[in-house]
Motif scaffolding. Structure first.
Motif, PDB file in Angstrom:
ATOM      1  N   ASP A 350       0.959  -1.020  -0.038  1.00 20.17           N
ATOM      2  CA  ASP A 350       0.050  -0.071   0.005  1.00 20.17           C
ATOM      3  C   ASP A 350       0.790   1.163  -0.089  1.00 20.17           C
ATOM      4  O   ASP A 350       1.035   1.907   0.839  1.00 20.17           O
ATOM      5  CB  ASP A 350      -0.787  -0.138   1.078  1.00 20.17           C
ATOM      6  N   PRO A 351       1.693   1.450  -1.096  1.00 21.15           N
ATOM      7  CA  PRO A 351       2.589   2.345  -0.957  1.00 21.15           C
ATOM      8  C   PRO A 351       2.141   4.048  -0.790  1.00 21.15           C
ATOM      9  O   PRO A 351       2.618   4.708  -0.496  1.00 21.15           O
ATOM     10  CB  PRO A 351       3.339   2.373  -2.409  1.00 21.15           C
ATOM     11  N   GLN A 352       0.649   3.995  -1.164  1.00 24.70           N
ATOM     12  CA  GLN A 352       0.126   5.570  -1.288  1.00 24.70           C
ATOM     13  C   GLN A 352      -0.741   5.506   0.254  1.00 24.70           C
ATOM     14  O   GLN A 352      -1.743   6.631   0.036  1.00 24.70           O
ATOM     15  CB  GLN A 352      -0.624   6.034  -2.336  1.00 24.70           C
ATOM     16  N   PHE A 353      -0.930   4.591   1.217  1.00 28.44           N
ATOM     17  CA  PHE A 353      -1.901   4.595   2.102  1.00 28.44           C
ATOM     18  C   PHE A 353      -3.319   4.637   1.913  1.00 28.44           C
ATOM     19  O   PHE A 353      -4.165   5.272   2.678  1.00 28.44           O
ATOM     20  CB  PHE A 353      -1.273   5.770   3.060  1.00 28.44           C
ATOM     21  N   PRO A 357      -8.440   5.393   6.233  1.00 28.47           N
ATOM     22  CA  PRO A 357      -9.361   6.752   5.646  1.00 28.47           C
ATOM     23  C   PRO A 357      -8.460   7.796   5.298  1.00 28.47           C
ATOM     24  O   PRO A 357      -7.463   8.062   5.913  1.00 28.47           O
ATOM     25  CB  PRO A 357     -10.098   6.929   6.934  1.00 28.47           C
ATOM     26  N   PRO A 358      -8.984   8.704   4.113  1.00 29.10           N
ATOM     27  CA  PRO A 358      -8.062   9.708   3.714  1.00 29.10           C
ATOM     28  C   PRO A 358      -7.707  10.840   4.608  1.00 29.10           C
ATOM     29  O   PRO A 358      -6.658  11.544   4.646  1.00 29.10           O
ATOM     30  CB  PRO A 358      -9.153  10.211   2.610  1.00 29.10           C
ATOM     31  N   ALA A 359      -8.462  11.158   5.734  1.00 24.55           N
ATOM     32  CA  ALA A 359      -7.975  11.929   6.812  1.00 24.55           C
ATOM     33  C   ALA A 359      -6.793  11.347   7.492  1.00 24.55           C
ATOM     34  O   ALA A 359      -6.068  12.254   8.101  1.00 24.55           O
ATOM     35  CB  ALA A 359      -9.110  11.800   7.892  1.00 24.55           C
ATOM     36  N   ALA A 360      -6.379  10.192   7.493  1.00 19.14           N
ATOM     37  CA  ALA A 360      -5.032   9.873   7.765  1.00 19.14           C
ATOM     38  C   ALA A 360      -4.177   9.489   6.691  1.00 19.14           C
ATOM     39  O   ALA A 360      -3.051  10.001   6.556  1.00 19.14           O
ATOM     40  CB  ALA A 360      -5.123   8.511   8.581  1.00 19.14           C
ATOM     41  N   GLY A 361      -4.642   8.705   5.752  1.00 17.33           N
ATOM     42  CA  GLY A 361      -3.893   8.378   4.435  1.00 17.33           C
ATOM     43  C   GLY A 361      -3.406   9.638   3.794  1.00 17.33           C
ATOM     44  O   GLY A 361      -2.194   9.378   3.098  1.00 17.33           O
ATOM     45  N   TRP A 362      -4.247  10.547   3.527  1.00 12.92           N
ATOM     46  CA  TRP A 362      -3.574  11.635   2.615  1.00 12.92           C
ATOM     47  C   TRP A 362      -2.419  12.387   3.172  1.00 12.92           C
ATOM     48  O   TRP A 362      -1.371  12.654   2.585  1.00 12.92           O
ATOM     49  CB  TRP A 362      -4.708  12.772   2.480  1.00 12.92           C
ATOM     50  N   TRP A 363      -2.379  12.362   4.644  1.00 13.04           N
ATOM     51  CA  TRP A 363      -1.380  13.204   5.383  1.00 13.04           C
ATOM     52  C   TRP A 363       0.186  12.245   5.140  1.00 13.04           C
ATOM     53  O   TRP A 363       1.115  12.635   5.000  1.00 13.04           O
ATOM     54  CB  TRP A 363      -1.470  13.467   6.732  1.00 13.04           C
ATOM     55  N   LEU A 364      -0.158  10.731   5.611  1.00 14.45           N
ATOM     56  CA  LEU A 364       0.975   9.808   5.145  1.00 14.45           C
ATOM     57  C   LEU A 364       1.386   9.905   3.904  1.00 14.45           C
ATOM     58  O   LEU A 364       2.829   9.919   3.586  1.00 14.45           O
ATOM     59  CB  LEU A 364       0.498   8.430   5.939  1.00 14.45           C
ATOM     60  N   ASP A 365       0.666   9.980   3.000  1.00 14.47           N
ATOM     61  CA  ASP A 365       1.196   9.964   1.547  1.00 14.47           C
ATOM     62  C   ASP A 365       1.904  11.001   1.279  1.00 14.47           C
ATOM     63  O   ASP A 365       3.079  11.229   0.514  1.00 14.47           O
ATOM     64  CB  ASP A 365       0.078   9.744   0.549  1.00 14.47           C
ATOM     65  N   SER A 370       7.185  13.885   0.177  1.00 17.60           N
ATOM     66  CA  SER A 370       8.136  15.136   0.335  1.00 17.60           C
ATOM     67  C   SER A 370       9.056  14.787   1.130  1.00 17.60           C
ATOM     68  O   SER A 370      10.258  15.612   1.273  1.00 17.60           O
ATOM     69  CB  SER A 370       7.041  16.300   1.074  1.00 17.60           C
ATOM     70  N   ALA A 371       9.142  13.817   1.885  1.00 19.50           N
ATOM     71  CA  ALA A 371      10.531  13.307   2.591  1.00 19.50           C
ATOM     72  C   ALA A 371      10.819  11.714   2.306  1.00 19.50           C
ATOM     73  O   ALA A 371      10.427  10.999   3.261  1.00 19.50           O
ATOM     74  CB  ALA A 371      10.274  13.514   4.053  1.00 19.50           C
ATOM     75  N   PRO A 372      11.185  11.179   1.158  1.00 19.40           N
ATOM     76  CA  PRO A 372      11.081  10.031   0.865  1.00 19.40           C
ATOM     77  C   PRO A 372      12.159   9.152   1.797  1.00 19.40           C
ATOM     78  O   PRO A 372      11.838   7.853   1.695  1.00 19.40           O
ATOM     79  CB  PRO A 372      11.564   9.983  -0.634  1.00 19.40           C
ATOM     80  N   GLY A 373      12.792   9.702   2.338  1.00 17.25           N
ATOM     81  CA  GLY A 373      14.019   8.743   3.215  1.00 17.25           C
ATOM     82  C   GLY A 373      13.610   8.386   4.457  1.00 17.25           C
ATOM     83  O   GLY A 373      14.481   8.103   5.224  1.00 17.25           O
ATOM     84  N   VAL A 374      12.451   9.072   4.837  1.00 19.07           N
ATOM     85  CA  VAL A 374      11.871   8.972   6.208  1.00 19.07           C
ATOM     86  C   VAL A 374      11.510   7.450   6.616  1.00 19.07           C
ATOM     87  O   VAL A 374      10.249   7.184   5.667  1.00 19.07           O
ATOM     88  CB  VAL A 374      10.921  10.076   6.574  1.00 19.07           C
ATOM     89  N   GLN A 375      11.512   6.925   7.652  1.00 19.86           N
ATOM     90  CA  GLN A 375      10.911   5.648   7.852  1.00 19.86           C
ATOM     91  C   GLN A 375      10.045   5.690   9.121  1.00 19.86           C
ATOM     92  O   GLN A 375      10.160   6.469  10.018  1.00 19.86           O
ATOM     93  CB  GLN A 375      12.050   4.632   8.331  1.00 19.86           C
ATOM     94  N   PRO A 376       8.954   5.074   9.066  1.00 21.82           N
ATOM     95  CA  PRO A 376       8.118   5.406  10.332  1.00 21.82           C
ATOM     96  C   PRO A 376       8.809   4.565  11.612  1.00 21.82           C
ATOM     97  O   PRO A 376       9.612   3.817  11.243  1.00 21.82           O
ATOM     98  CB  PRO A 376       6.763   4.182   9.761  1.00 21.82           C
ATOM     99  N   SER A 377       8.104   4.972  12.609  1.00 22.63           N
ATOM    100  CA  SER A 377       9.045   4.608  13.662  1.00 22.63           C
ATOM    101  C   SER A 377       8.843   2.904  14.018  1.00 22.63           C
ATOM    102  O   SER A 377       9.742   2.413  14.538  1.00 22.63           O
ATOM    103  CB  SER A 377       8.231   5.068  14.972  1.00 22.63           C
ATOM    104  N   THR A 378       7.751   2.237  13.458  1.00 25.32           N
ATOM    105  CA  THR A 378       7.873   0.999  13.713  1.00 25.32           C
ATOM    106  C   THR A 378       8.741   0.264  12.884  1.00 25.32           C
ATOM    107  O   THR A 378       8.774  -1.202  13.187  1.00 25.32           O
ATOM    108  CB  THR A 378       6.438   0.293  13.303  1.00 25.32           C
ATOM    109  N   PHE A 379       9.402   0.906  11.879  1.00 29.11           N
ATOM    110  CA  PHE A 379      10.679   0.173  11.185  1.00 29.11           C
ATOM    111  C   PHE A 379      11.988   0.207  11.797  1.00 29.11           C
ATOM    112  O   PHE A 379      12.821  -0.550  11.552  1.00 29.11           O
ATOM    113  CB  PHE A 379      10.623   0.801   9.660  1.00 29.11           C
ATOM    114  N   GLY A 380      11.929   0.674  12.933  1.00 31.97           N
ATOM    115  CA  GLY A 380      13.100   0.707  13.825  1.00 31.97           C
ATOM    116  C   GLY A 380      13.891   2.074  13.498  1.00 31.97           C
ATOM    117  O   GLY A 380      13.649   2.791  12.452  1.00 31.97           O
TER     118      GLY A 380
END
Length: 383
Positions: A350-353, A357-365, A370-380
């Motif tokens: 799900d690369p585009q989240f 719901p879009p209220a969360a997915g839009w912001w995550l996408d 805008s910051a492709p090098g950032v990893q979510p905290s759950t990735f370590g």
């Protein structure tokens, strides 16, 4: 890239689940005289918005005397329908399908909440206005342990009445708008009590042989199926191995009969007759998954795997190896309600989240772009 099986839709009768991640029913002990509260609404919403395909409301009792604690939900009266409908509607609005588990605690009724000690209640400690209605009943007058009061054995006419209570609650679940009903036949509760030869020592046609001990479970399944729309799936949860007389071979036989009566999925758990871990299966990653695999293969029925399913690749492997059709998580989702979203990212599904719901997915996408090098905290951490 091939879509992982975990995020491939599954069709059960006319119901289409967007993925194979199920939120297992988890007791919240937060009901007020059987009624759902805002806690239940919040609890459903956080899992549905986290990307799960199916959320199942906790064991909801078909009779007043079937309540395990003062905090159980009920569906023995039409008055409970509006509160549960609110949960069903809200869950779907957040993107998930919604089920409800229907149960009866039998001789495990009338106990305190687990974090309050879980001890048998008295009229004084229960502080409820209808203590006399909250009666301990079971297949036989046998207590589960020395600290628990002895239940009263159900008469034959009462057994028939309980079967109809399951049917009426199933019909109410349809009125409340649920997509799935799961019948709770596990964990030492009433249906399981009939199945087990230690808790069921009846001498009539509901006791003795395995076929007789299965009779109540099959009658409940038949009655629920008749009360539930033909286009909607019906599940049953079983303790495939309880370590005290009910074993996987017996569960395979029961699953075949359940399939013939319209049960679509068996939710494969274990234990419940004794305190502590499941006998013959000490807790470890996926420790109950073999139950789902055995019933799927030998009974030819769709199964749902449970039991310390924690990681995305672990869940995907269960499906890839043909051990189950669905995977259900419980405590890991308490730890991370966004587990499905997280798993989809880790599996590249799900690369585009779009899963949430879009209220969360839009912001995550937007952050991803805008910051492709950032990893979510759950990735370590990256440091």
């Amino acid at each position: 890239m091939t879509t992982p099986l975990l995020f491939t839709p599954l069709t059960l009768r006319d119901l289409v689940l967007k993925n194979r991640v199920v939120v297992a029913p988890m007791h919240q002990y937060a009901g007020e005289r059987g009624f759902a509260t805002d806690w239940h609404l919040m609890n459903a919403g956080r899992y549905a918005a986290g990307g799960a395909g199916l959320f199942i409301v906790e064991s909801t009792k078909v009779e007043r005397r079937g309540c395990g604690t003062v905090g159980d939900l009920g569906l023995w009266d039409d008055a409970f329908i509006p509160g549960l409908k609110r949960i069903a509607d809200f869950t779907r609005a957040c993107g998930a399908k919604v089920g409800i588990q229907l149960g009866h605690s039998g001789r495990k009724s009338r106990t305190g909440r687990p974090w309050e000690g879980g001890r048998p209640l008295t009229p004084e400690t229960a502080n409820v206005p209808d203590w006399d209605r909250w009666e301990l009943v079971a297949p036989s007058a046998i207590a589960p342990d020395a600290r628990t009061p002895v239940p009263r054995a159900l008469s034959r006419s009462e057994i028939a009445a309980v079967v109809q209570a399951f049917a009426r609650a199933t019909a109410r679940a349809e009125q409340a708008g649920f997509d799935v009903v799961e019948l709770h036949g596990a964990h030492g509760f009433l249906i399981h009590q009939f199945l087990n030869p230690q808790s069921n020592q009846r001498t009539d046609d509901y006791g003795g042989s395995a076929a007789n001990r299965m009779r109540f479970a099959l009658e409940v399944a038949e009655a629920a199926r008749a009360a539930w729309p033909a286009h909607k799936p019906l599940f049953m949860r079983l303790s495939v191995d309880d370590g005290t007389g009910w074993d996987p071979a017996a569960s395979v036989g029961l699953a075949r009969e359940l399939k013939a009566r319209g049960i679509d999925v068996v939710d494969c758990s274990g234990g419940g007759m004794l305190p502590g871990p499941v006998p013959n299966a000490p807790p470890a990653y996926g420790y109950q998954v073999p139950y789902a695999a055995q019933l799927r293969q030998e009974a030819g029925i769709a199964t749902m795997a449970v039991g310390l399913i924690v990681h995305a690749r672990q869940a995907e492997a269960i499906l890839q190896q043909g051990q189950a059709d669905l995977v259900a998580l419980a405590r890991e989702l308490l730890y991370n309600p966004n587990w499905p979203l997280d798993a989809a990212q880790k599996l590249g599904a799900d690369p585009q989240f779009a899963l949430v719901p879009p209220a969360a997915g839009w912001w995550l996408d937007k952050r991803r772009a805008s910051a492709p090098g950032v990893q979510p905290s759950t990735f370590g951490t990256t440091t």
